[in-house]
Design an enzyme around this catalytic site. Structure first.
Site: not given
Ligand code: PEP
Ligand code: MG
Length: 589
Positions: A196, A438, A462, A509
């Site tokens: 924190h 993914e 993933d 992402c």
């Molecule tokens: C991913 O799997 O690339 C992703 C962005 O999701 P997370 O890392 O939350 O599994």
């Molecule tokens: Mg993921």
């Protein structure tokens, strides 16, 4: 005793910036239990009462502080709520009372035993964020101990000059008591990156270094300090030369920060005019402001797991709605993509019925869990849809392996929309619905999936895990975590082609989005949007601005001819070196 000039200690930098100032050492050393004593049968009930009174006094104090929290920390009120929850939840209470009754020992000793037991349980938790919450339990226990001893710690509200706070640890209660205007920065003996103290310092935008181990023992009150929140260095009693050197560093840091901030608000456009939208991934509502500061053009991935991880009870529809609504409002008119729950795998919550599994990454995770626990899913969909009335919200399903899951999720979504209509609650009926790509099977059927959704977001974290069959949290196979693996690059290409042919937008992402070396390949492949942790945005925007989309496309032929991850990487590095050299040469006349 004045410490030697220029002595240096180093800790973990958690909030950037360089400051010079006087140390204010807060002696909040742990309350020592002087007495461990046995009590007689007759005293047992009195001892339980004494403990309950201390508990009530602690609670009352925290409630008062909650009401007096300084404005910039209001968003962090949940931390004090966590403390109240610990007090209410019985975890400390029950086991301490039981120990007093069973072992006939004094309340202080029994409380200490309870904390020890809870710490052992927390030590087994893999998730760092949750593991560190043991600090909250200890903070609460310290306060109960003080109340048992009948003394309250000295108040921090009376800081009369600007100082650097030096403490063993800073609880949220300490921070909320402080006269924040007088605090230049924090340094502490203990703490981790998600502690924190770190969260607070970032929220207050003041430099902080934690985990220094010996700060309170090696820094006398009133000593001059230099704190470098960028490197984690703390200089005790600096000489003039060191002060001048750090003043120069401070100036350079401020200049660099302002140039990054200035440039990070420019669009990411290649030299030949191709726009790439750059957004931020967030896990907490509090990160939205940081994302905007770093030039995010929206939130490309809001991971919604953390509201579930923060507490023992699953969040109510109202709690989720308030949280999502606030994100939507702060980021508006820019969009936020809210992803439905992705629990399971490496993210566990005691609030939900996730059984122990042999292969959690291949188990009841994400959309599979949502489709099974429909009540939880519907509650979250209601919250997301209701928030869509307050900004530009997009909805995304994680871990989609094939078309059936999309159809099932959309059927429930349509039903929830009808229900909201019946309840007279507003939402955006044309909300964009997308899926994470993914899982390799989703790549293979991307063309069919594209007919059922508005957008794709490629989750390379993933995708790499499942395509290369490596557990993303297993350090023994971490070397195989290769974004440049030809199989991964082909999967990204296939997804983009399927999306283009079917008119759906694509974002990427995973962590790969924030890797500057991957940017030329992704731009060459025609990615329209990248979403990453906020800190990477300025650098990635900068790289994109130096690229030519045409040259990046031409690069692909060489990339896809290479057979290994290593070869692709070397090829990219070599091309990058060549281009930098060419750019340094004077133009041919
Ligand atoms: C991913 O799997 O690339 C992703 C962005 O999701 P997370 O890392 O939350 O599994
Ligand atoms: Mg993921």
């Amino acid at each position: 005793m004045t410490p030697q000039e220029n002595s240096k200690i180093t800790g973990i930098p958690v909030s950037p910036g360089i400051i010079f100032g006087k140390a204010r050492v807060i002696d909040r050393s742990r309350v020592k239990i002087l007495y461990q004593y046995l009590i007689s049968e007759r005293q047992v009930n009195l001892e339980v009462d004494r403990f309950k009174e201390a508990l009530a006094a602690t609670k009352e104090h925290i409630v008062t502080l909650r009401g007096r929290m300084p404005e910039p920390l209001k968003a962090h009120g949940f931390i004090l709520d966590t403390h109240l929850m610990i007090l209410d939840d019985g975890m400390l209470d029950d086991s301490t009372v039981r120990t007093i009754l069973d072992e006939k020992i004094n309340a202080e000793w029994a409380l200490k035993k309870s904390v020890h037991g809870i710490r052992q349980l927390f030590d087994q938790i893999e998730d760092e964020y949750i593991r560190e919450r043991i600090n909250d339990v200890e903070n609460v226990a310290q306060r109960i101990l003080r109340n048992l001893a009948g003394k309250e710690p000295p108040s921090l509200a009376e800081l009369d000059e600007r100082v650097i706070i030096v403490a063993h640890d800073l609880s949220p209660v300490d921070t909320s008591e402080m006269n924040i205007g007088k605090v230049m920065g924090f340094i502490t003996d203990v703490g981790g990156r998600t502690s924190h103290t770190a969260i607070m310092a970032q929220a207050l935008k003041i430099p902080a270094v934690i985990g220094l181990e010996s700060a309170t023992s090696s820094i006398p009150d009133g000593t001059l300090l230099i704190v470098d929140g960028n490197t984690g260095e703390v200089i005790i009693n600096p000489d003039d030369e060191t002060i001048i050197a750090y003043q120069e560093k401070q100036l350079a840091h401020e200049k660099h920060e302002s140039s990054i901030i200035r440039l990070s608000h420019l669009p990411a456009e290649t030299t030949d005019g191709r726009r790439v939208v750059v957004k931020a991934n967030i896990e907490f509502l509090e990160e939205v402001a940081v994302a905007l500061d770093h030039g995010a053009e929206g939130i490309g991935l809001y991971r919604t797991e953390f509201l579930f991880l923060r507490s023992k009870e699953p969040p109510s529809e109202e709690e989720m709605f308030e949280d999502y609504k606030e994100v939507a409002e702060i980021i508006a008119p820019k969009p936020v993509t809210i992803r439905t729950l992705d629990l399971g795998g490496d993210k566990f919550s005691s609030a939900l019925p996730l059984g122990e599994e042999m292969n959690p990454a291949l188990g009841l995770r994400a959309i599979r869990f949502s489709l099974k626990e429909k009540k939880v899913f519907r509650r979250q969909l209601r919250a997301i849809l209701r928030a869509s009335a307050f900004g530009h919200v997009r909805l995304m399903f994680p871990m989609i392996s094939g078309v059936q899951e999309v159809l099932d999720a959309r059927t429930i979504l349509a039903d929830v929309m009808k229900e909201l209509d019946r309840d007279g609650l507003s939402f955006d009926p044309a909300i964009s619905v997308g899926i994470m790509i993914e899982i390799p099977s989703a790549v293979t059927v991307a063309d069919i999936l594209a007919r059922h959704v508005d957008f794709f977001s490629i989750g390379t974290n993933d995708l790499i895990q499942y395509a290369l069959a490596i557990d993303r949290i297993n350090e023994h196979v971490a070397y195989m975590y290769q974004p440049f693996h030809p199989a991964i690059l082909r999967m990204i290409r296939q997804t983009l082609e399927a999306a283009r042919a079917n008119g759906v937008d694509v974002s990427l992402c995973g962590e790969m989005a924030g890797d500057p070396l991957c940017a030329p390949i992704l731009v060459g492949l025609g990615i329209q949007e990248l979403s990453m942790n906020a800190g990477s945005i300025p650098a990635i925007k900068n790289v994109i601005r130096t690229l030519s989309a045409q040259k990046a496309e031409a690069l692909l032929e060489g990339v896809f001819r290479r057979g290994t991850s290593q070869e692709v990487r070397e090829f990219i590095l070599q091309r990058k070196g060549q281009e930098e050299q060419e750019a340094a040469l004077p133009a041919a006349s």
